[in-house]
Design an enzyme around this catalytic site. Structure first.
Site: not given
Ligand code: NAD
Length: 387
Positions: A123, A140, A161, A196
């Site tokens: 990522g 997140s 997002e 949501t």
């Molecule tokens: P997360 O932030 O832990 O991971 C999301 C993605 O980021 C994964 O693919 C992960 O491998 C990648 N990632 C992790 N560290 C990274 C870095 N340093 N650089 C780049 N990429 C990296 O989130 P999660 O636990 O998979 O999902 C839950 C979160 O996502 C919640 O906060 C939720 O609200 C949010 N979410 C938001 C929406 C929206 O449309 N606003 C939709 C779905 C989920």
């Protein structure tokens, strides 16, 4: 990722729907012809592809979120490199195989929809790479911020997002029959693992006790279990860490003055099952109430005035979704207007969760400000030139 069958089917349907939407959109993306101040000149806006879209997605919507990005990016003339969540990689492979077949059938190179595995390392590489014209990140707020800073360092484009902390406000004049099923769906659906999900419920003091009682009764009837079984309403949390976060949020909430009205425990069976939980007694500005805990915990608070309830809705850092239940037309317009909800999604008499692909989806403030799916979200995937 553990969501129940009907939600999984719904998520795949959303990919199908956005493909239909994008096909229609492909015939109407375009810029205006504007009057020129110079005689004999023309002034035209042209939209061109950004090139490569790097799509980093969260575990909780392992199909639809890629679909939103993939379908729009393709009709905008872009190509895609997808990095799904490391815990849902089989879903990413399955989706990519379906796309590969479509590309093959249409004699298009498979590389235009590429998939990569990996976690933070990959990522991060996507965020830093100058060749990536747009980084579309769903996840997140903490990680989104790191990604945003990396992309900004190279003046790249980003679409964020991020997390939500969504509230439902119920006024004394609401159709109370709508409230219990709506709150239940929004707070317990996907075991509280939706961006949501309703996490805060503000009830007018005159109806507070009545609704807390009705909701508790409804919570007791929620069938928790194997997400593949058709009568299950609530499946497991995604990981053991999520179960720990659930427990520590409840402990913190108790320390901040909260009381568990129902739920609050881990279920003694294999898997990461927890009881959907309702808590009361907390202050609207307690630290735990302002935090997105990705689990089925609903904080219920009592309010007196509209002004107070709208202010509480807006006082958190996140700004994704919000709902009011009322029959008062004046109040509805105040809610939709500049002094109402500051969220990207503003609902009336429906819950916070769920989205329609025709509208722009996304949120303000620490939710990142991005918009995906319908309306003019396609503009993120293109660059504008003025002729
Ligand atoms: P997360 O932030 O832990 O991971 C999301 C993605 O980021 C994964 O693919 C992960 O491998 C990648 N990632 C992790 N560290 C990274 C870095 N340093 N650089 C780049 N990429 C990296 O989130 P999660 O636990 O998979 O999902 C839950 C979160 O996502 C919640 O906060 C939720 O609200 C949010 N979410 C938001 C929406 C929206 O449309 N606003 C939709 C779905 C989920």
């Amino acid at each position: 990722m553990g969501k129940i069958l009907v939600e999984g089917v719904g998520e795949v349907q959303e990919y199908v729907d956005i493909c239909d939407y994008a096909v229609g959109l492909s015939r109407i993306v375009g810029g205006p012809i504007l009057p020129s101040e110079r005689p004999g000149h023309a002034l035209i806006e042209q939209w061109n592809p950004v090139g490569l879209v790097g799509i980093i997605t969260a575990f909780n919507f392992p199909v639809a979120v890629y679909g939103w990005n993939n379908a729009l990016a393709l009709v905008c003339g872009d190509v895609c490199l997808w990095k799904g969540a490391p815990t849902t990689s089989l879903t990413s492979v399955a989706v990519t195989k379906i796309i590969a077949q479509v590309l093959e059938d249409n004699k298009l190179p498979g590389a235009i929809c590429s998939l990569t595995c990996g976690g933070a390392d990959i990522g991060n590489a996507i965020a830093k790479d100058e060749r990536v014209g747009l980084v579309s990140f769903t996840g997140s707020t903490n990680v989104g911020k790191q990604v945003a800073l990396k992309v900004q360092e190279r003046f790249g484009r980003k679409l964020l997002e991020l997390g939500g902390n969504n509230a439902i406000i119920v006024f004394e004049d609401a159709d109370l029959n709508l409230v219990t099923p709506s709150v239940l769906f929004a707070a317990v659906g996907t075991a509280g693992q939706r961006c949501t999900t309703a996490r805060r419920l503000f009830l007018h003091e005159s109806i507070h006790d009545d609704i807390v009682q009705k909701l508790s009764k409804a919570y007791e009837q929620v069938r928790i279990g194997d997400p593949w079984e058709s009568d299950t309403l609530c499946g497991p949390l995604h990981t053991k860490q999520a179960v720990e976060m659930f427990l520590s949020a409840i402990e913190q909430a108790k320390c901040e003055g909260g009381t568990v009205v129902c739920g609050g425990k881990v279920i003694d069976r294999p898997g990461n099952f927890v009881e959907p939980t309702i808590m009361t007694g907390l202050a609207h500005d307690s630290p735990i109430v302002h935090k997105e805990t990705f689990a089925p915990i609903l904080y219920i608070l009592k309010f007196k005035t509209e002004e107070e309830a709208f202010a509480w809705n807006n006082e958190v850092k996140q700004g994704l979704s919000s709902s009011i239940f009322t029959k008062d037309l004046g109040r509805i317009f105040r809610w939709l207007g500049p002094k109402g909800s500051d969220c990207g999604i503003v609902n009336v008499n429906i819950p916070t969760s769920g989205a329609e692909i025709g509208g722009a989806f996304g949120g303000e403030k620490h939710t990142g400000g991005g918009r995906e799916s319908g309306s003019d979200s396609w503009k993120h995937y293109m660059r504008r030139s003025t002729w």
